[in-house]
Every structure is written in C-alpha cells, then in structure tokens.
Design an enzyme around this catalytic site. Structure first.
Site, mmCIF file in Angstrom:
data_model
loop_
_atom_site.group_PDB
_atom_site.id
_atom_site.type_symbol
_atom_site.label_atom_id
_atom_site.label_comp_id
_atom_site.label_asym_id
_atom_site.label_seq_id
_atom_site.Cartn_x
_atom_site.Cartn_y
_atom_site.Cartn_z
ATOM 1 N N HIS A 84 28.349 28.141 110.886
ATOM 2 C CA HIS A 84 27.657 29.002 111.846
ATOM 3 C C HIS A 84 26.148 28.943 111.767
ATOM 4 O O HIS A 84 25.465 29.079 112.768
ATOM 5 C CB HIS A 84 28.166 30.433 111.696
ATOM 6 N N ARG A 126 36.550 23.257 123.359
ATOM 7 C CA ARG A 126 37.556 23.271 122.286
ATOM 8 C C ARG A 126 38.103 24.686 122.140
ATOM 9 O O ARG A 126 37.596 25.481 121.354
ATOM 10 C CB ARG A 126 36.905 22.827 120.963
ATOM 11 N N ARG A 174 40.216 21.992 127.091
ATOM 12 C CA ARG A 174 41.265 21.380 126.274
ATOM 13 C C ARG A 174 42.188 22.474 125.756
ATOM 14 O O ARG A 174 41.715 23.485 125.222
ATOM 15 C CB ARG A 174 40.622 20.637 125.097
ATOM 16 N N GLU A 198 43.302 9.812 121.903
ATOM 17 C CA GLU A 198 42.739 9.828 120.551
ATOM 18 C C GLU A 198 43.754 9.387 119.508
ATOM 19 O O GLU A 198 43.468 9.409 118.309
ATOM 20 C CB GLU A 198 42.172 11.209 120.210
ATOM 21 N N ASN A 220 36.452 10.605 117.824
ATOM 22 C CA ASN A 220 36.476 11.099 116.434
ATOM 23 C C ASN A 220 37.836 10.847 115.801
ATOM 24 O O ASN A 220 37.938 10.272 114.717
ATOM 25 C CB ASN A 220 36.172 12.601 116.392
ATOM 26 N N ASP A 221 38.875 11.303 116.472
ATOM 27 C CA ASP A 221 40.212 11.084 115.926
ATOM 28 C C ASP A 221 40.664 9.653 116.142
ATOM 29 O O ASP A 221 41.380 9.101 115.310
ATOM 30 C CB ASP A 221 41.213 12.058 116.556
ATOM 31 N N ARG A 229 38.386 11.430 108.591
ATOM 32 C CA ARG A 229 37.044 11.725 109.108
ATOM 33 C C ARG A 229 36.324 12.800 108.290
ATOM 34 O O ARG A 229 35.123 13.026 108.470
ATOM 35 C CB ARG A 229 37.096 12.108 110.597
ATOM 36 N N CYS A 249 34.418 11.888 124.954
ATOM 37 C CA CYS A 249 33.913 13.188 124.503
ATOM 38 C C CYS A 249 33.790 13.287 122.980
ATOM 39 O O CYS A 249 33.446 14.330 122.454
ATOM 40 C CB CYS A 249 34.761 14.327 125.044
HETATM 41 C C1 PEP Z 1 37.758 13.753 119.113
HETATM 42 O O1 PEP Z 1 38.740 13.676 118.366
HETATM 43 O O2 PEP Z 1 37.029 12.783 119.405
HETATM 44 C C2 PEP Z 1 37.372 15.040 119.726
HETATM 45 C C3 PEP Z 1 36.414 15.115 120.609
HETATM 46 O O3 PEP Z 1 38.029 16.155 119.337
HETATM 47 P P1 PEP Z 1 37.855 16.910 117.944
HETATM 48 O O4 PEP Z 1 36.561 16.452 117.353
HETATM 49 O O5 PEP Z 1 37.877 18.357 118.301
HETATM 50 O O6 PEP Z 1 39.061 16.471 117.180
HETATM 51 MG MG MG Z 2 40.315 15.131 118.260
#
Ligand code: PEP
Ligand code: MG
Length: 591
Positions: free
Chosen positions: A196, A303, A339, A438, A461-462, A472, A509
């Site tokens: 935060h 999110r 989402r 993802e 990211n995933d 990650r 994203c």
């Molecule tokens: C991702 O996985 O790229 C993503 C945007 O979602 P999160 O980071 O919330 O898993």
């Molecule tokens: Mg993700």
C-alpha cells in the site's frame, strides 16, 4: 550529519528523484504488555478491548473523512482497514482468549493478529502475502489505543519541506497524513511494488523506494538522502558528486514528466499511421483518477479480486453493481475491461471455503475456481451485466486453459441473464466476453479460442511464468524471466495472428506492455491496445508517436532470427538508441 555515505538498493515503487533530509519514523516497536488477569476483571478487560476497537474505527473513519473527495487512492484501503477492525470475528476471538485464558486485552489482540498473519504468510501469492502489512497495521492501532500510545502521525510536526520519511513500514493512514505535511519522498524497509505504501506513493506522485533492508538502523533524522524511485536506489549521506548527479536526474525527470503530461492527450499513433489504444490497469476503483489524469483511453484491466480486501465474505451482487457503476461514472463512454475474480486456491478469504493446495499457482484458481463456486461467481456476473447498462463493458475471463472453460462461463452468463430478466432487473445480455491469454495451452490453441471469444488480452506476467517455468515471485530465478525469449515471441505472435484471423481485438495487459523497450515489438505484431499502470502511460504514448511501424516490422523480422534473449535484447536496445529519444530518458528500463 554523521557517518559515511551508504548506498541502499530496494524496489523503485514510485518514480521520480528527491533530495532531502531524513525524518526517521520508527514505529516498529509498540510494547505489548503481557499479563494474566483475575476472573473478576474479565468484564473490565473486555470493556477496554471494546473501547480500543471503537476508538480505532473512529480514528480510521476520521482520517478517511479528512481526505474524502480528493480522489485519494487509499480511501478504499482505509475503508478496508476500518472494516477489518470492526470485524466481529476479530473481536470475538480476542475476547474469547481474554475470557478463557485470563490474559490481558493487548496480549489477546497480538495473539489473534499473529495467527491471521501466519495464515497470510502461508499463502504463496505475493500480493496476498503483502497483506500481512494490513493485519499488522490494524493490530498495531488497537494495541496502541489499549496502551495509550498515539496511533497516528497526525500530531507529528515535520520540520520543513524537503522531508524524506524513512520508516519500517507505513500504513495508508500514515501516508495520507504525511502527504499533507509536504513529504518529498518515502523510503520503507518493508513492502513490494503492490504494497500500500507503493500504491499511495504513486497516487501522490512522490518518489518512493520500498524493500530497503537495514536503512532504519543506518539512518538518523536529519541525514541528507537522495531517493531515486526510478532505479530503486537510496543514497544515504551522499557525497557532493552524488548530490549533484541526483539533482540533475531530478530536474531531467521533472522536465520530461511535464512534457509528457502536456502531450498525454495526443493519440498514440505511429509516424506512419498505426494507432494503438493505451489503456490503464487498476486494482482499486480509486486508482481511476490517476490513470485518467495520465491520458488512459479507458480501462484495459480491472483486477476485481482486490474487492475481497478486508472482507469476511464474498461481495454481493449489489456490491459489484455499485462498484462497477462508480467506475462507469468516472470513465464516461470509454471502454472498461473488467476481469472476473482471479482468486481461489491459496487466495481464499474469510467466509470462503479454505483448502490449502500443494501448488497453488497451478491450482483451483481464477476461472477454475469461479466455475466451481457459483455463489461467488454469479453475483459478480449479475453485477457486471446490470452495470453494463451504464457504460461500455467487456468481461474478461482469467487463466483460461481451453475452450471448455469459455463455454462453461458463457453458460453461466446466459443463466444469469435469464434470472435478471425474470427478476425484472435492467441489464445487458450482449456484453463482449473475452479471454485473458496467459496459460500456454490457451496460447497454443489460440485459434480455437478466438473462434469463441469476443477479444483477447495477453497476460504476459503469467504467460512468461508458465511458458518459461519461472516462478514470477521468486527472485532466485528472476534471471530466467526473459520477455524476449524466442518462445515468448513465438507465442505472442501465435496469439495475435489467431486474433487477427478471427477479426477480434487483441491487447496486452501484463507488465511487458508498460515497458517502452517492448513497445516496438507490439507495434510490429499489430497489437491494437496496450494496458498498463498510470505512471507508464505518458511515456509509452509518446514513444509510439516517435516510432514508424515499418521500422518496427524490420526490427521484429531481425529479432525473430535470433535464438537467445540476449541477442534479441541487443537488437532492440540499439534500435531504441537509433530511432527514439527513449535512450536519453532517465528511466530507461532494462529487460
Ligand atoms: C498477467 O498475468 O499478465 C496479468 C496481467 O495478470 P496478473 O498480474 O493479475 O496475474
Ligand atoms: Mg495473470
């Protein structure tokens, strides 16, 4: 000023460079008195506990009201903290310990907080692990109220402008109050990018570096310090050369930021006319203002699992409806991609049935969890479809691994539509439903998925985590987290081509979208939308205006002939130097 110069490395949580003097806020040690009480004193002890909880709620509410209407991003967090303090379960558990074990209220409270903390600590998801900080803040507040110590920094009289607050951790309440006192930057020992303090610092637009181990013991109030939120460095008692360099970086950043903000409304269109929509990612509705202020064209990723923060049960249909309506109110006629819950497995809260899983990242989470939990998923779908009457909504399904999950989700949506019609509640029945790509199996079968989806959004990211088999959240394998790995580039191309062939829009994203280094790759691939955090929006938009798609195409053709990430990175970096002004920007980012 005493002691030798020291450099500390942490995590750059909010960009910018600040030079100032340390104000040490050591709030680590609230002493927890521990003693047994006589049975006849139980009632008195429970009264004390009740009064401390009530005082804590009142203080949090007071702070929230002082900052109401200012679009502060931490409003929601303060609300969540007040809710956690008010939570009957917390009081009951502490009261139970007082009554049964005859221990004092401070001791009982600290034991309950420790238990909740440990539960959070066992979760493997980094975001939820960081929520241990929230638990500490509320425990700290209640105990301070019990022992009669100040819980807020409201009465602190910070010496002057140019003050840099160095603390072990800061609660959103602390940050809110300190922001009024012209704090120039924050440095904390605890926290990560999603803690935060980081969220609040970004919303206040002050530089911040978090996760700076050991600074509290090394720094003294009044020490000179340079905080570099771009690189995540803190220079304690810097040399005159270091101060000079810091000053130059600060000026440079401020000038560029102003330029970028002036141009934020300009469309992101390449020199040869390829247009990219640049949207914002948010975790809390209160982040909207910051994202829009920086020129976001709509929301590309909300999110919603963050709605669970501070709740002991799943949000109701009305909670969902009201939250999404508020977003549409602020965003107007721009598109909003929401989402559905990306939680489950280890991310289980309050009243939801908890089951620990041996490998939560691959467990019953996201769409898998939602499909098995209609009591959690259907109210969200109903809230979404009702709110869709008030704005341009797209519904995005996370962690889809194959076509069956899209079909199953669509069936639930159809059921909810029928229910809403029966109940006579105004709603929309044709909201676009898209897939967050993802999971590698989804990417490899992107053509099948594209045939049954209204849009794609690539979650890099995933995607990288699963494709490269690199956790990650584990810094030990961070060196293998390589966005330009040939496997990643192939998979990105597969997804985009499938979307293009089926004429559905495709966006990115994940964090890759926010890093200007990869923008030419996305332009070459023909990605029409990039969605990212507020701070990155102006620079990515400007970069796109400097690029020609034809050049990006050439670069990508060359990059595709490389066999390693390092070769690809070298090509992209030299392209950036040659074709763009990014190389001269102080926040140029590596891979
Ligand atoms: C991702 O996985 O790229 C993503 C945007 O979602 P999160 O980071 O919330 O898993
Ligand atoms: Mg993700």
């Amino acid at each position: 000023m005493t002691g030798r110069p020291r450099i500390f490395r942490g995590i750059g949580a909010s960009p910018g460079v600040a030079i100032g003097t340390v104000f040490l806020l050591d709030r680590r040690k609230v002493r927890v008195p521990r003693y047994h009480i006589q049975p006849e004193n139980v009632a008195h002890e429970l009264e004390r506990l009740k009064a401390a909880v009530a005082r804590s709620v009142g203080q949090l509410e007071g702070i929230r009201q002082r900052f109401a209407g200012e679009g502060m991003e931490h409003q929601t967090i303060l609300e969540a903290h007040a809710m956690m303090v008010r939570d009957r379960a917390l009081f009951d558990e502490a009261a139970g310990l007082v009554t049964e074990e005859l221990i004092n209220a401070e001791w009982a409270t600290s034991r309950v907080i420790e238990r909740i903390r440990e539960m959070f600590g066992r979760l493997s998801d980094a975001y939820f692990r960081e929520r241990r900080g929230d638990i500490d803040f509320i425990g700290d507040r209640i105990i301070r109220n019990l022992v009669g110590q100040i819980a807020d920094v409201a009465d602190l009289d910070l010496p002057e402008a140019g003050t840099i607050v160095v603390a072990h951790d800061l609660s959103p309440a602390d940050a809110a109050i300190l922001s009024r006192q012209r704090v120039t930057a924050f440095v904390t020992e605890a926290g990560g990018k999603t803690s935060h303090t980081s969220i609040v610092a970004r919303s206040l637009d002050v530089p911040a570096v978090v996760g700076v181990r050991g600074i509290l013991d090394a720094a003294g109030s009044g020490d000179l310090v340079v905080v570099d939120g771009l690189e995540g460095h803190v220079l304690l008692r810097p040399t005159s050369n270091q101060v000079e360099r810091g000053r130059k970086r600060a000026d440079h950043y401020q000038r560029l930021n102003l330029e970028l903000l002036e141009a934020k409304a300009l469309p992101a269109e390449t020199l040869d006319g390829f247009s990219v929509k640049v949207a914002g990612n948010i975790e809390l509705p209160t982040e909207l203002a910051a994202v829009l202020r920086r020129g976001a064209e709509g929301i590309g990723l909300y999110r919603t699992e963050f709605l669970f923060l501070g709740r002991s049960e799943a949000p109701s249909e009305e909670d969902h409806y009201r939250t999404y309506c508020r977003i549409f109110d602020e965003v107007g006629d721009q598109e909003v991609t929401i989402r559905t819950f990306d939680l489950g497995g280890e991310k289980v809260f309050g009243a939801m049935p908890t089951e620990s899983e041996p490998n939560p990242a691959l467990g019953l989470r996201a769409i898998r969890f939602c499909l098995k939990s209609p009591a959690v998923f259907e109210p969200q779908v109903a809230g979404l479809l009702r709110a869709a009457v008030h704005g341009r909504l797209r519904i995005m399904l996370p962690m889809v691994s194959g076509v069956e999950e899209v079909r199953a989700a669509r069936q639930i949506i159809a059921t909810v539509v029928r229910q809403l019609s029966r109940d006579g509640k105004p709603h929309k029945s044709d909201v676009p439903v898209g897939v967050m790509v993802e999971v590698p199996s989804a990417a490899i079968t992107a053509d099948y998925l594209a045939a049954e989806s209204d849009f794609f959004s690539i979650g890099t990211n995933d995607m990288l985590q699963f494709l490269l088999a690199v956790d990650r959240t584990n810094e030990r394998v961070d060196y293998l987290y390589l966005p330009l790995h040939p496997a990643v580039l192939r998979v990105l191309a597969t997804c985009v081509h499938a979307a293009t062939a089926h004429r559905i829009p495709v966006s990115v994203c994940g964090e890759m979208a926010a890093n200007p280094l990869y923008t030419p790759i996305f332009v070459a691939l023909g990605v029409g939308e990039l969605s990212m955090n507020a701070a990155s929006i102006p620079s990515v938009k400007r970069l796109i205006r400097e690029l020609a798609k034809a050049d990006c195409d050439e670069l990508f053709a060359e990059v595709q002939r490389t066999t390693t990430h390092a070769e690809a990175l070298a090509l992209v970096t030299s392209f950036m130097h040659e074709k763009t002004s990014l190389a001269s920007s102080p926040w140029q980012t590596g891979a």
